[in-house]
Write a protein that holds these residues in place. Sequence first.
Motif, PDB file in Angstrom:
ATOM      1  N   TRP A   1      14.786 -17.855  15.114  1.00 32.97           N
ATOM      2  CA  TRP A   1      14.486 -17.483  13.736  1.00 32.97           C
ATOM      3  C   TRP A   1      15.119 -16.145  13.385  1.00 32.97           C
ATOM      4  O   TRP A   1      15.114 -15.211  14.179  1.00 32.97           O
ATOM      5  CB  TRP A   1      12.975 -17.421  13.514  1.00 32.97           C
ATOM      6  N   TYR A   2      15.638 -16.075  12.162  1.00 37.48           N
ATOM      7  CA  TYR A   2      16.250 -14.865  11.628  1.00 37.48           C
ATOM      8  C   TYR A   2      15.593 -14.523  10.288  1.00 37.48           C
ATOM      9  O   TYR A   2      15.122 -15.408   9.567  1.00 37.48           O
ATOM     10  CB  TYR A   2      17.751 -15.058  11.374  1.00 37.48           C
ATOM     11  N   CYS A   3      15.616 -13.236   9.951  1.00 37.83           N
ATOM     12  CA  CYS A   3      15.068 -12.803   8.678  1.00 37.83           C
ATOM     13  C   CYS A   3      15.689 -11.470   8.274  1.00 37.83           C
ATOM     14  O   CYS A   3      15.914 -10.602   9.122  1.00 37.83           O
ATOM     15  CB  CYS A   3      13.549 -12.653   8.779  1.00 37.83           C
ATOM     16  N   LEU A   4      15.965 -11.296   7.000  1.00 33.49           N
ATOM     17  CA  LEU A   4      16.395 -10.007   6.481  1.00 33.49           C
ATOM     18  C   LEU A   4      15.158  -9.169   6.186  1.00 33.49           C
ATOM     19  O   LEU A   4      14.175  -9.662   5.617  1.00 33.49           O
ATOM     20  CB  LEU A   4      17.212 -10.173   5.207  1.00 33.49           C
ATOM     21  N   THR A   5      15.197  -7.916   6.587  1.00 29.96           N
ATOM     22  CA  THR A   5      14.063  -7.032   6.367  1.00 29.96           C
ATOM     23  C   THR A   5      14.539  -5.717   5.746  1.00 29.96           C
ATOM     24  O   THR A   5      15.713  -5.376   5.779  1.00 29.96           O
ATOM     25  CB  THR A   5      13.325  -6.714   7.688  1.00 29.96           C
ATOM     26  N   ARG A   6      13.602  -4.995   5.201  1.00 31.74           N
ATOM     27  CA  ARG A   6      13.883  -3.702   4.591  1.00 31.74           C
ATOM     28  C   ARG A   6      14.375  -2.705   5.636  1.00 31.74           C
ATOM     29  O   ARG A   6      13.891  -2.686   6.770  1.00 31.74           O
ATOM     30  CB  ARG A   6      12.592  -3.185   3.948  1.00 31.74           C
ATOM     31  N   TYR A   7      15.323  -1.890   5.256  1.00 32.38           N
ATOM     32  CA  TYR A   7      15.809  -0.831   6.137  1.00 32.38           C
ATOM     33  C   TYR A   7      14.849   0.354   6.076  1.00 32.38           C
ATOM     34  O   TYR A   7      14.436   0.779   4.997  1.00 32.38           O
ATOM     35  CB  TYR A   7      17.208  -0.399   5.692  1.00 32.38           C
TER      36      TYR A   7
ATOM     37  N   ALA B   1       0.824  -1.210   0.000  1.00 34.06           N
ATOM     38  CA  ALA B   1       0.000   0.000   0.000  1.00 34.06           C
ATOM     39  C   ALA B   1       0.865   1.270   0.000  1.00 34.06           C
ATOM     40  O   ALA B   1       0.330   2.373   0.095  1.00 34.06           O
ATOM     41  CB  ALA B   1      -0.924   0.007   1.215  1.00 34.06           C
ATOM     42  N   GLY B   2       2.187   1.101  -0.100  1.00 31.43           N
ATOM     43  CA  GLY B   2       3.067   2.251  -0.203  1.00 31.43           C
ATOM     44  C   GLY B   2       3.718   2.696   1.088  1.00 31.43           C
ATOM     45  O   GLY B   2       4.446   3.696   1.099  1.00 31.43           O
ATOM     46  N   TRP B   3       3.506   1.977   2.179  1.00 30.07           N
ATOM     47  CA  TRP B   3       4.129   2.349   3.448  1.00 30.07           C
ATOM     48  C   TRP B   3       5.573   1.841   3.495  1.00 30.07           C
ATOM     49  O   TRP B   3       5.884   0.758   2.978  1.00 30.07           O
ATOM     50  CB  TRP B   3       3.356   1.751   4.614  1.00 30.07           C
ATOM     51  N   VAL B   4       6.440   2.618   4.126  1.00 25.41           N
ATOM     52  CA  VAL B   4       7.826   2.185   4.337  1.00 25.41           C
ATOM     53  C   VAL B   4       7.889   1.489   5.687  1.00 25.41           C
ATOM     54  O   VAL B   4       7.797   2.122   6.743  1.00 25.41           O
ATOM     55  CB  VAL B   4       8.798   3.376   4.295  1.00 25.41           C
ATOM     56  N   VAL B   5       8.009   0.179   5.643  1.00 20.44           N
ATOM     57  CA  VAL B   5       8.009  -0.656   6.843  1.00 20.44           C
ATOM     58  C   VAL B   5       9.073  -1.737   6.669  1.00 20.44           C
ATOM     59  O   VAL B   5       9.530  -1.996   5.556  1.00 20.44           O
ATOM     60  CB  VAL B   5       6.624  -1.316   7.073  1.00 20.44           C
ATOM     61  N   PRO B   6       9.475  -2.399   7.758  1.00 19.55           N
ATOM     62  CA  PRO B   6      10.512  -3.431   7.655  1.00 19.55           C
ATOM     63  C   PRO B   6       9.958  -4.762   7.150  1.00 19.55           C
ATOM     64  O   PRO B   6       9.943  -5.771   7.852  1.00 19.55           O
ATOM     65  CB  PRO B   6      11.025  -3.550   9.098  1.00 19.55           C
ATOM     66  N   ASP B   7       9.488  -4.745   5.890  1.00 18.75           N
ATOM     67  CA  ASP B   7       8.914  -5.966   5.343  1.00 18.75           C
ATOM     68  C   ASP B   7      10.016  -6.978   5.016  1.00 18.75           C
ATOM     69  O   ASP B   7      11.185  -6.639   4.851  1.00 18.75           O
ATOM     70  CB  ASP B   7       8.043  -5.679   4.114  1.00 18.75           C
ATOM     71  N   GLN B   8       9.618  -8.211   4.901  1.00 18.65           N
ATOM     72  CA  GLN B   8      10.521  -9.346   4.771  1.00 18.65           C
ATOM     73  C   GLN B   8      11.267  -9.326   3.440  1.00 18.65           C
ATOM     74  O   GLN B   8      10.695  -9.073   2.385  1.00 18.65           O
ATOM     75  CB  GLN B   8       9.700 -10.629   4.901  1.00 18.65           C
ATOM     76  N   VAL B   9      12.574  -9.616   3.495  1.00 20.93           N
ATOM     77  CA  VAL B   9      13.401  -9.760   2.301  1.00 20.93           C
ATOM     78  C   VAL B   9      14.028 -11.147   2.362  1.00 20.93           C
ATOM     79  O   VAL B   9      14.982 -11.362   3.111  1.00 20.93           O
ATOM     80  CB  VAL B   9      14.498  -8.672   2.244  1.00 20.93           C
TER      81      VAL B   9
END
Length: 302
Positions: free
Chosen positions: A88-94, A70-78
Amino acid sequence: MATAPLSRVLDAMGMHAASIAVLKDVPMENASWLVVTADRQRLVLRRYHSAATTADLGYEHAVLRHLAGAGWVVPDQVGDLVQENGLWYCLTRYVPGKALARENAAQRRRRGVDMARLNLALRGLSDQLGQRPGWRAQQARVTVHDQVDWAECIRGLMTVSPRLASWSCAAAADTRASLAAIGASELPLTVVHGDFASWNVHYQRGRLAGVIDFGLTHLDSRPYELAVARTYRAPEAIESYRAELARSGWPLTGLEEAAIGPMYRAFRVDMIAWHLHSRLATGDYDLQMIRRQLARTGTPAP
């Protein structure tokens, strides 16, 4: 410099890091590192707390994916989740920008508007996702966490401070009664951020840059969202939140308005419950913190 566990995690992700810097690292709790790739891309490597499950994290990532779309800048999953030593580990958006150490009145109003807009963006997600596994709405019980046994928590505290244990029981009973008196079981539920406090909202050059820390997102009420956003000390945020929702055709109902005060107090008890639960094994309670939260519930000390 990456430690051996981090190196193994990044290798499993197929990620080569030019540099890694600690952002937060508390053993067995949520942690994060700023990862800069060889092509200078900035990402955040997250390690989730020891009780996190794939179902629990799947819910959080679904919320983040929806907002990013929806256009929000959030730490979504990469990339995919990777497990190392049972965590558990995950790379997320900066997420760029930074939180404000102190807000003035105008900044508090701005955060209230941003919180309303985020809630509006999440409004249609409730029917799709339902409740987060292991969670419930605040008005349903003393605590939003299924895993927290309130009676067991009180028994643990009783061995250290019978006075604070009695006070905690009284505060829980009072807040439950206050919520029941207004019919809080009928509060409409929506997906909430769960901690839209000033330290989780990033601004850059006076504009919203992004929102972080969706670790507490779940299905709850808008009065609960106001409580966890600490708007009891930011009245301008409540006013602008209320006004923005009204302008957008989703005003707070009379029941929601009546629930704001009782929900603040219920949230304080919930904070105590989580602290007691997390310290059950050691009995190392922060009695000053418990006393401070109890003083904010409105229930007199015994």
